[in-house]
Design an enzyme around this catalytic site. Structure first.
Site, mmCIF file in Angstrom:
data_model
loop_
_atom_site.group_PDB
_atom_site.id
_atom_site.type_symbol
_atom_site.label_atom_id
_atom_site.label_comp_id
_atom_site.label_asym_id
_atom_site.label_seq_id
_atom_site.Cartn_x
_atom_site.Cartn_y
_atom_site.Cartn_z
ATOM 1 N N GLU A 209 36.380 30.510 50.237
ATOM 2 C CA GLU A 209 37.648 30.084 49.606
ATOM 3 C C GLU A 209 38.180 28.943 50.474
ATOM 4 O O GLU A 209 38.190 27.801 50.048
ATOM 5 C CB GLU A 209 38.635 31.265 49.564
ATOM 6 C CG GLU A 209 40.020 30.910 49.010
ATOM 7 C CD GLU A 209 41.031 32.061 49.119
ATOM 8 O OE1 GLU A 209 40.802 33.013 49.885
ATOM 9 O OE2 GLU A 209 42.086 31.979 48.437
ATOM 10 N N ASP A 288 46.247 36.789 42.592
ATOM 11 C CA ASP A 288 47.586 37.329 42.890
ATOM 12 C C ASP A 288 48.545 36.773 41.843
ATOM 13 O O ASP A 288 49.324 35.851 42.123
ATOM 14 C CB ASP A 288 48.013 36.908 44.305
ATOM 15 C CG ASP A 288 47.048 37.425 45.361
ATOM 16 O OD1 ASP A 288 47.119 38.604 45.698
ATOM 17 O OD2 ASP A 288 46.196 36.623 45.816
HETATM 18 N N1 HPA Z 1 42.364 35.396 49.808
HETATM 19 C C1 HPA Z 1 42.318 36.206 50.873
HETATM 20 N N2 HPA Z 1 43.074 37.285 50.978
HETATM 21 C C2 HPA Z 1 43.906 37.592 49.990
HETATM 22 C C3 HPA Z 1 43.998 36.797 48.876
HETATM 23 C C4 HPA Z 1 43.172 35.651 48.769
HETATM 24 O O1 HPA Z 1 43.193 34.875 47.806
HETATM 25 N N3 HPA Z 1 44.936 37.372 48.078
HETATM 26 C C5 HPA Z 1 45.358 38.491 48.694
HETATM 27 N N4 HPA Z 1 44.754 38.622 49.873
HETATM 28 ZN ZN ZN Z 2 41.545 37.279 46.539
#
Ligand code: HPA
Ligand code: ZN
Length: 348
Positions: A209, A288
């Site tokens: 990510e 989220d």
């Molecule tokens: N990335 C990492 N941790 C997380 C995320 C996310 O998008 N959303 C909630 N915890």
């Molecule tokens: Zn996530």
């Protein structure tokens, strides 16, 4: 199966994206906590919030990166104390999911966010589990839970929370890895994931990510992840893209999240079309939704509106991928795929 995708016009796409049956595989249930519910639970539990109103809290949802989001997300979760609170949070999500034609959901939850504040893990797991049961009874949604370890904490802390969760082993199907990615590579959690695999748990991990493609490789090689959450930075490594396609490792992609957390400047620059063109088992998810400006159908509709390369064929592929990537038995998968074919044949 003979669906003529070319007969489906772009003007039909938003309605089709909303009505098609789909699975959601990447939602942090704590990330579905809307500001209104945060204030309601704060009042019910006597928790003091750092923001004076719903509007002031929502106005703070301007993020520059993953960490700036996580700070506010953990503050929001501080209102969750009792089993009923966890039930109410998940139930609010399922009411939305039912209206979005989500037929199956695999929910992430972060027990350490709660046990570190003294909340019993039983309250977390049973509250969520009862909401899953009721979602099936009332909406016909099949739902299961995936326990995530917080990667900014130690592996020993992850092993400890796993032990605490084991009396409730029947209530979750797998484990994941979330929270701050950079500086916390998957290999930090090699032992706890090995133990989870021995226990017969499914294994997934956030990787690629914000973190580099190497984190995706170590999630596969060290953790033996069956799916990669996000994974979008794989495009920087063509050999890795080929491997993910050849091994049919699904990616749970979250377009609105990626824009809100500045992984991409805009939806128009999102790499989802390239991932699909490379033959990856990519799926669309909300991550989220209370924080990122939309639930699952908004992710689909806004992403397709921004990217002309995405049409009816890709909509069908993404829904099909969501069933292929889900941890369900073959009969359930086949039933949903059949319904998906019916919806697209009727539209064409
Ligand atoms: N990335 C990492 N941790 C997380 C995320 C996310 O998008 N959303 C909630 N915890
Ligand atoms: Zn996530």
């Amino acid at each position: 199966m003979g669906i003529d995708f070319d007969r489906i016009g772009r003007d039909q796409l938003p309605a089709l994206l909303r009505v098609m049956p789909k699975a959601e595989l990447h939602i942090h249930i704590e990330g579905s906590l809307e500001p209104e519910l945060i204030f309601k639970l704060a009042e019910r539990n006597g928790v003091k919030l750092a923001y004076p109103s719903v509007e002031a809290l929502r106005a703070a949802y301007a993020f520059t990166d993953l960490q700036s989001f996580l700070d506010i997300y953990y503050a929001g979760a501080s209102v969750l104390l009792k089993e009923q609170d966890f039930f109410d949070m998940a139930w609010a999500y399922f009411e939305k999911a039912a209206g979005e034609n989500i037929v199956h959901a695999e929910l992430f939850f972060d027990p350490q966010t709660h046990t570190e504040r003294g909340v019993p893990i039983e309250a977390v797991i049973l509250g969520l589990h009862h909401a899953c049961r009721r979602a099936h009874a009332e909406f016909g949604i099949s739902a299961s839970l995936i326990l995530c370890f917080l990667r900014h904490l130690s592996e020993d802390a992850a092993l400890a929370v796993l032990e605490q969760a084991l009396p409730y082993r029947e209530y979750f199907i797998g484990v994941g890895l979330d929270s701050s990615e950079r500086g916390h590579p998957p290999e930090k959690f090699a032992r706890v994931f090995a133990r989870c695999r021995e226990l017969g748990l499914h294994v997934v991990a956030h990787a690629g990510e914000e973190g580099p493609p190497e984190y995706i490789r170590s999630a596969l090689d060290v953790l033996k992840a069956e799916r990669i959450d996000h994974g979008v930075r794989c495009v920087e490594d063509p050999a890795l893209v080929q491997r993910l396609a050849a091994e049919r490792v699904p990616l749970t992609v979250c377009p609105l999240s990626n824009v809100k957390l500045c992984v991409y400047p805009s939806l128009a620059e999102h790499q989802l079309p390239a991932l699909l063109a490379a033959g990856l088992v990519a799926t669309v998810n909300s991550d989220d939704p209370a924080y990122f400006g939309g639930y699952l159908n908004d992710n689909f509709v806004q992403t397709f509106a921004a990217l002309p390369q995405l049409g009816a064929r890709e909509a069908y592929q993404l829904a099909r991928n969501s069933f292929e990537a889900s941890f369900v038995d073959a009969a359930a998968r086949a039933g949903w795929q059949h319904e998906l074919d019916r919806v697209f044949s009727a539209a064409a």
